[in-house]
Motif scaffolding. Structure first.
Motif, PDB file in Angstrom:
ATOM      1  N   UNK A  22     -29.497  11.835  12.403  1.00  0.00           N
ATOM      2  CA  UNK A  22     -28.160  12.386  12.603  1.00  0.00           C
ATOM      3  C   UNK A  22     -27.153  11.795  11.629  1.00  0.00           C
ATOM      4  N   UNK A  23     -27.389  10.573  11.201  1.00  0.00           N
ATOM      5  CA  UNK A  23     -26.491   9.897  10.264  1.00  0.00           C
ATOM      6  C   UNK A  23     -27.304   9.374   9.084  1.00  0.00           C
ATOM      7  N   UNK A  57     -37.832  11.027  15.013  1.00  0.00           N
ATOM      8  CA  UNK A  57     -37.524  12.021  13.982  1.00  0.00           C
ATOM      9  C   UNK A  57     -37.398  13.413  14.591  1.00  0.00           C
ATOM     10  N   UNK A  58     -38.304  13.722  15.507  1.00  0.00           N
ATOM     11  CA  UNK A  58     -38.313  15.049  16.133  1.00  0.00           C
ATOM     12  C   UNK A  58     -37.086  15.248  17.008  1.00  0.00           C
ATOM     13  N   UNK A  59     -36.698  14.221  17.746  1.00  0.00           N
ATOM     14  CA  UNK A  59     -35.505  14.308  18.599  1.00  0.00           C
ATOM     15  C   UNK A  59     -34.264  14.565  17.736  1.00  0.00           C
ATOM     16  N   UNK A  60     -34.113  13.779  16.672  1.00  0.00           N
ATOM     17  CA  UNK A  60     -32.960  13.960  15.784  1.00  0.00           C
ATOM     18  C   UNK A  60     -32.964  15.326  15.123  1.00  0.00           C
ATOM     19  N   UNK A 123     -32.228  19.194   6.422  1.00  0.00           N
ATOM     20  CA  UNK A 123     -33.018  20.428   6.371  1.00  0.00           C
ATOM     21  C   UNK A 123     -33.095  21.127   7.725  1.00  0.00           C
ATOM     22  N   UNK A 124     -32.854  20.405   8.808  1.00  0.00           N
ATOM     23  CA  UNK A 124     -32.947  20.996  10.151  1.00  0.00           C
ATOM     24  C   UNK A 124     -31.812  21.968  10.436  1.00  0.00           C
TER      25      UNK A 124
END
Length: 201
Positions: A22-23, A57-60, A123-124
């Protein structure tokens, strides 16, 4: 970061990697290589650190994916009609083209983007905007993140107390990526300016 990882172990790794997504200024390179080093003197294991860092990583990535989904066509159109976009010569068709490109090539972008500093977090958002199917998004995110995490955690474990050596080479890698991104942006802006006839040359 070191305090959190030493205190909370796997959960600390998971939390920090989620926040790093996220950051982006928070370096995943430090978290992962130090996590690998921790496997040499704590009960943590390389597979465990990889699993929990991939979970983080997946949660973010999911949070940013939802942010992208929130940017509905109506909101994007409103954004394209804003003063800043008009000043830069952007039109709503440009946003549609960008989203269309991601719908076509987004799977590769997600997979390889997860192994590229800076891009790996951002990229998300376009993936959510392009409404890439969530199961596919998760598969490519998990595969790309796992690859990145395995490499860095393994390097940290292999180097042990010298884990910071990896950061020197990763910083060079990140610098190259930054230079390429800036160069690409400059080339794109020049081409865009010529196309829209907003540049004098």
């Amino acid at each position: 970061m070191v305090y959190i990882m030493n205190t909370y172990g796997y959960l600390g790794v998971c939390f920090l990697i989620a926040v790093e997504n996220l950051f982006p200024p928070i370096p995943s390179e430090v978290i992962l290589t130090f996590g690998g080093f921790m496997t040499t003197y704590t009960r943590l294991t390389v597979p465990g650190v990889v699993i929990f860092s991939t979970l983080g990583s997946t949660i973010g990535a999911l949070i940013l994916y939802r942010v992208g989904m929130a940017l509905t066509p109506e909101k994007l159109e409103k954004l394209s009609n804003g003063k800043l976009f008009r000043l830069l010569g952007f039109q709503k068709e440009d946003i549609k083209e960008t989203v269309g490109w991601f719908e076509k090539h987004g799977k590769k972008a997600i997979l390889f983007g997860r192994c590229v500093p800076i891009i790996r977090s951002l990229v998300s958002v376009p993936a959510g905007m392009a409404e890439i199917h969530l199961p596919l998004f998760l598969v490519y995110t998990v595969v790309g993140s796992t690859l990145w995490n395995v490499i860095l955690v393994s390097l940290g474990a292999a180097l042990g107390a010298s884990w910071e050596t990896v950061l020197v080479y990763l910083e060079r890698y990140s610098t190259v990526i930054r230079v390429l991104l800036i160069a690409g942006a400059v080339v794109w802006l020049i081409r865009y300016g010529k196309k829209k006839k907003i540049l004098p040359f």
